[in-house]
Design an enzyme around this catalytic site. Structure first.
Site, mmCIF file in Angstrom:
data_model
loop_
_atom_site.group_PDB
_atom_site.id
_atom_site.type_symbol
_atom_site.label_atom_id
_atom_site.label_comp_id
_atom_site.label_asym_id
_atom_site.label_seq_id
_atom_site.Cartn_x
_atom_site.Cartn_y
_atom_site.Cartn_z
ATOM 1 N N GLY A 1 0.822 -1.217 0.000
ATOM 2 C CA GLY A 1 0.000 0.000 0.000
ATOM 3 C C GLY A 1 0.849 1.256 0.000
ATOM 4 O O GLY A 1 0.452 2.287 0.568
ATOM 5 N N GLN B 1 -2.233 7.036 1.394
ATOM 6 C CA GLN B 1 -1.996 8.249 2.189
ATOM 7 C C GLN B 1 -0.874 8.037 3.205
ATOM 8 O O GLN B 1 0.050 8.833 3.299
ATOM 9 C CB GLN B 1 -3.299 8.627 2.917
ATOM 10 N N LEU B 2 -0.957 6.949 3.969
ATOM 11 C CA LEU B 2 0.078 6.651 4.953
ATOM 12 C C LEU B 2 1.322 6.081 4.274
ATOM 13 O O LEU B 2 2.449 6.423 4.631
ATOM 14 C CB LEU B 2 -0.480 5.644 5.972
ATOM 15 N N ASP C 1 2.540 -1.732 -4.443
ATOM 16 C CA ASP C 1 1.148 -1.285 -4.454
ATOM 17 C C ASP C 1 0.427 -2.066 -5.540
ATOM 18 O O ASP C 1 1.047 -2.484 -6.519
ATOM 19 C CB ASP C 1 1.056 0.225 -4.738
ATOM 20 N N ILE C 2 -0.887 -2.222 -5.390
ATOM 21 C CA ILE C 2 -1.660 -2.910 -6.435
ATOM 22 C C ILE C 2 -1.793 -2.012 -7.671
ATOM 23 O O ILE C 2 -1.974 -2.495 -8.780
ATOM 24 C CB ILE C 2 -3.052 -3.328 -5.899
ATOM 25 N N TYR D 1 -14.943 -2.649 8.317
ATOM 26 C CA TYR D 1 -13.535 -2.259 8.498
ATOM 27 C C TYR D 1 -13.113 -2.476 9.961
ATOM 28 O O TYR D 1 -12.079 -3.092 10.242
ATOM 29 C CB TYR D 1 -13.398 -0.786 8.095
ATOM 30 N N LYS E 1 -10.415 -5.058 11.532
ATOM 31 C CA LYS E 1 -9.258 -4.605 12.320
ATOM 32 C C LYS E 1 -9.244 -5.292 13.693
ATOM 33 O O LYS E 1 -8.181 -5.670 14.192
ATOM 34 C CB LYS E 1 -9.279 -3.083 12.484
HETATM 35 N N1 SER Z 1 -9.152 6.952 9.252
HETATM 36 C C1 SER Z 1 -9.816 5.681 9.228
HETATM 37 C C2 SER Z 1 -11.151 5.771 8.641
HETATM 38 O O1 SER Z 1 -11.761 6.820 8.758
HETATM 39 C C3 SER Z 1 -9.929 5.144 10.617
HETATM 40 O O2 SER Z 1 -8.909 4.246 10.827
HETATM 41 O O3 SER Z 1 -11.618 4.839 8.088
#
Ligand code: SER
Length: 315
Positions: A8, A12-13, A34-35, A142, A146
């Site tokens: 990735g 952004q990160l 990255d894909i 999500y 996690k």
């Molecule tokens: N920034 C992320 C999101 O909003 C939270 O981990 O999905």
């Protein structure tokens, strides 16, 4: 010698963390993947590779070819996009993490980094100063992925000795790249609107508090965690880390100190429910005690830094 693979790396990160890792270890020691093959244009002077993180075989091949010792597994589908594609989000977020953990186990990698999120918390979680250990009942796919991922990280550490480390990031705010698909993204987009002189339409209500962090603090936290002696890491699921907590109204007021004409309007959408299920603020005592975590940026310091630097790239 440390040799790092980043998944990735176009995100952004990923963009900012890859740059920081390259500064630390040298471009030759960092393999951004990255894909999206267009991410290659970000990485001249690197051995960039296209990698779909669902492809365990290719991931293993790359680890072999480049003699990888650490993986930073950042590829994921975030909260808002995840609600549009729940099963894909579960498959991608879970399978890719298991691919990385299996690889780390089988190839005896030195370390793995994997980001978790404030999305692991839910409606019955204490909302103020959310503790490290508490009720966790995430409402988004999500967040569910996690939370499950955190359990897998701890499992691979305890059962197989994999040195996997993780942070529950708050919303990450940077100006170097756009955010993608998150509920906290408004706090990234708002600065671009302010600089373009636009009225900003916010998808959250004005008094919705969320935990947030400026990107330099997020990079610092990640590298400090990864460089801490293994014996200091008491949490093998994922650490709470905190820096800021503010509402859309407060970030708008911070921007108005520099752009008095800035205007914000509120048009909450489905992301309001997601934000309402997440904490307002986070207690990160364990991170502070274990490896000395301390953020550098408050809200106004972040605003000033972003407006100063983003101006250059917008104009
Ligand atoms: N920034 C992320 C999101 O909003 C939270 O981990 O999905």
């Amino acid at each position: 010698m440390t040799k790092v693979l980043v998944t990735g790396a176009g995100g952004q990160l990923g963009r900012e963390l890859t740059a920081a890792l390259a500064e630390l270890y040298g471009n030759d020691q960092v393999i951004p993947t990255d894909i999206n093959e267009n991410a290659a244009s970000l990485y001249e002077g690197f051995n960039f590779e296209v990698l779909d993180v669902m492809d365990a075989e290719k991931m293993a091949q790359l680890a072999e070819t480049y003699e990888i010792t650490q993986i930073y597994h950042l590829a994921a589908i975030l909260s808002a996009t995840g609600e549009q594609k729940p099963l894909l989000t579960w498959d991608l977020n879970m399978k890719s993490l298991l691919n990385v953990l299996e690889l780390a186990k089988n190839k005896k990698l030195d370390k793995v980094y994997w980001p978790s999120s404030i999305a692991v918390f839910g409606t019955h979680t204490p909302m103020e100063n959310t503790p490290q250990h508490c009720v966790m009942d995430p409402t988004t796919v999500y967040g569910i992925s996690k939370l499950a991922g955190e359990r897998w990280c701890e499992y691979y550490n305890k059962k197989f000795g994999v040195d996997v480390r993780s942070l529950r990031y708050p919303g990450l705010i940077g100006y170097k790249s756009a955010a993608g698909g998150g509920t906290t993204d408004y706090a990234v987009d708002i600065y671009r609107s302010a600089l373009k002189g636009e009225v900003f339409e916010c998808f959250l209500k004005e008094n919705t508090y969320l935990p947030m962090m400026y990107m330099p603090d997020a990079i610092k936290a990640t590298l400090e965690l990864m460089q801490a002696p293994a014996a200091d890491i008491s949490i093998r699921s994922s650490y709470n880390v905190a820096a800021l907590s503010f509402s859309p109204k407060e970030i708008a007021e911070s921007i108005k100190k520099y752009h008095p004409d800035f205007e914000i309007r509120y048009k909450p959408d489905f992301r309001q429910d997601i934000a309402d299920s997440w904490p307002d603020s986070i207690d990160d005592t364990t991170a502070r005690l274990d490896w000395g975590w301390q953020p550098d940026y408050g809200l106004d310091a972040m605003t000033e830094d972003i407006l100063k630097n983003l101006q250059v790239s917008v104009s």
